[in-house]
Design an enzyme around this catalytic site. Structure first.
Site, PDB file in Angstrom:
ATOM      1  N   ASP A  26      -5.779  60.282 -38.317  1.00 35.49           N
ATOM      2  CA  ASP A  26      -6.319  61.645 -38.412  1.00 35.49           C
ATOM      3  C   ASP A  26      -7.630  61.646 -39.226  1.00 35.49           C
ATOM      4  O   ASP A  26      -7.742  60.918 -40.229  1.00 35.49           O
ATOM      5  CB  ASP A  26      -5.249  62.511 -39.127  1.00 35.49           C
ATOM      6  N   HIS A  27      -8.584  62.436 -38.834  1.00 34.21           N
ATOM      7  CA  HIS A  27      -9.813  62.716 -39.611  1.00 34.21           C
ATOM      8  C   HIS A  27     -10.417  61.510 -40.325  1.00 34.21           C
ATOM      9  O   HIS A  27     -10.631  61.561 -41.552  1.00 34.21           O
ATOM     10  CB  HIS A  27      -9.525  63.771 -40.694  1.00 34.21           C
TER      11      HIS A  27
HETATM   12  P1  13P Z   1      -2.322  71.906 -41.761  1.00 32.06           P
HETATM   13  O1  13P Z   1      -2.334  71.116 -43.026  1.00 32.06           O
HETATM   14  O2  13P Z   1      -2.846  73.283 -41.939  1.00 32.06           O
HETATM   15  O3  13P Z   1      -0.987  71.875 -41.102  1.00 32.06           O
HETATM   16  O4  13P Z   1      -3.356  71.202 -40.766  1.00 32.06           O
HETATM   17  C1  13P Z   1      -3.072  69.918 -40.332  1.00 32.06           C
HETATM   18  C2  13P Z   1      -4.214  69.298 -39.625  1.00 32.06           C
HETATM   19  O5  13P Z   1      -4.944  69.929 -38.908  1.00 32.06           O
HETATM   20  C3  13P Z   1      -4.386  67.851 -39.806  1.00 32.06           C
HETATM   21  O6  13P Z   1      -5.570  67.375 -39.249  1.00 32.06           O
END
Ligand code: 13P
Length: 289
Positions: free
Chosen positions: A82-83
């Site tokens: 992620d990210h």
């Molecule tokens: P939340 O932390 O708001 O659930 O978002 C998660 C997210 O988008 C991870 O990339």
């Protein structure tokens, strides 16, 4: 089955009018909860890992947990980074066996974002690994990325189309009004923007900032093309609260396996509710070949 990438599961989700949950896990117990839940509900699922979490446990360990848990399961599971804001770190995760990655160059200029994403696609595609990229700036804190409200901006539909035509990504994360973390007020979701980006890009969209959205918002976003829904903050709360509550209620026990079991059950229950809400329960094994 081995880990799979998320390309096919997301295309199937768009076609079937549902979304696949992408759950940010924190350790082996939470990874096991996500995968066991998907197995029980016969759902495709995305095990999502934040960069900080991967740095804590190490790429080798986390990839081996995922492989071991998936070997014995018949539902499609993607291990997704992620990210990630660092192209070299993405490369390392690809080398260690991640089946899907997100390069987040949304803080860079449009040109740099495109250039980094193109580099990642070039590294990922030969290994059959799916790629997600982001445009616009999603407000809130995710991992080490902190976007203040005044710096947030929605994705531009023209630039979204241009971006998705220029690079072969499998999942697109435009900023559409959701936020990472806990919402302070009612989120203002740009539904017309989701609709327009879906039409113009024809790429499954990722909905970031899933914690705290109402069932109705999820359903509307799914109907408009959001095929991957990210849930992180909610699971962090459940992870800590369930453990702490167990210890508080059994303060003389000192059997660490019991609060861990309670944590696993609580996570599974929360994950199951979301998988059912997103409509992906029962969808594993129904994918088109
Ligand atoms: P939340 O932390 O708001 O659930 O978002 C998660 C997210 O988008 C991870 O990339």
């Amino acid at each position: 089955m081995p880990l799979v990438n998320m390309k096919k599961m997301l295309i199937d989700a768009v076609d079937g009018g549902y979304a696949v949950g992408a759950f940010n896990i924190l350790d082996y117990n939470s990874m096991r909860a996500v995968i066991d839940c998907a197995k029980e509900l016969n759902a495709p699922v995305i095990v999502q890992t934040s960069v900080k979490t991967v740095k804590l446990w190490g790429q080798k360990a986390m990839a081996s947990w995922a492989r071991e848990l998936c070997d014995s399961c018949a539902v499609p599971v993607a291990l997704h980074l992620d990210h990630c804001t660092d192209v070299d770190y993405v490369a390392q995760c690809i080398d260690h066996g991640w089946s899907s990655v997100m390069i987040d160059a949304s803080a860079q200029s449009f040109e740099t974002n495109l250039e980094w994403t193109t580099r990642v696609v070039g590294m990922a595609k030969p290994h059959n690994i799916s790629v997600e990229a982001e445009l616009g700036a999603i407000v809130g804190v995710e991992d080490d990325i902190f976007v203040q409200e005044r710096d947030a901006h929605l994705a531009d539909p023209d630039l979204s189309e241009q971006f998705c035509q220029a690079v072969d990504i499998d999942c697109f994360a435009p900023a559409i009004g959701t936020a990472h973390g806990i919402y302070k007020g009612e989120p203002v979701i740009a539904y017309d923007l989701i609709e327009s980006i879906t039409k113009r890009t024809r790429i499954p969209l990722a909905l970031h900032g899933g914690t705290g959205l109402s069932d109705e918002v999820f359903k509307k976003c799914i109907a408009l093309g959001c095929a991957k829904i990210n849930i992180s903050t909610q699971l962090k709360h459940v992870f800590i609260d369930s453990f702490v509550e167990y210890v508080r209620d059994h303060s003389t026990e000192y059997n660490p396996l019991k609060p861990l079991a309670s944590q696993y059950d609580a996570l599974k229950q929360n994950i199951a509710e979301k998988i059912i809400l997103f409509g992906s329960a029962g969808k594993a094994g129904q994918e088109k070949m």
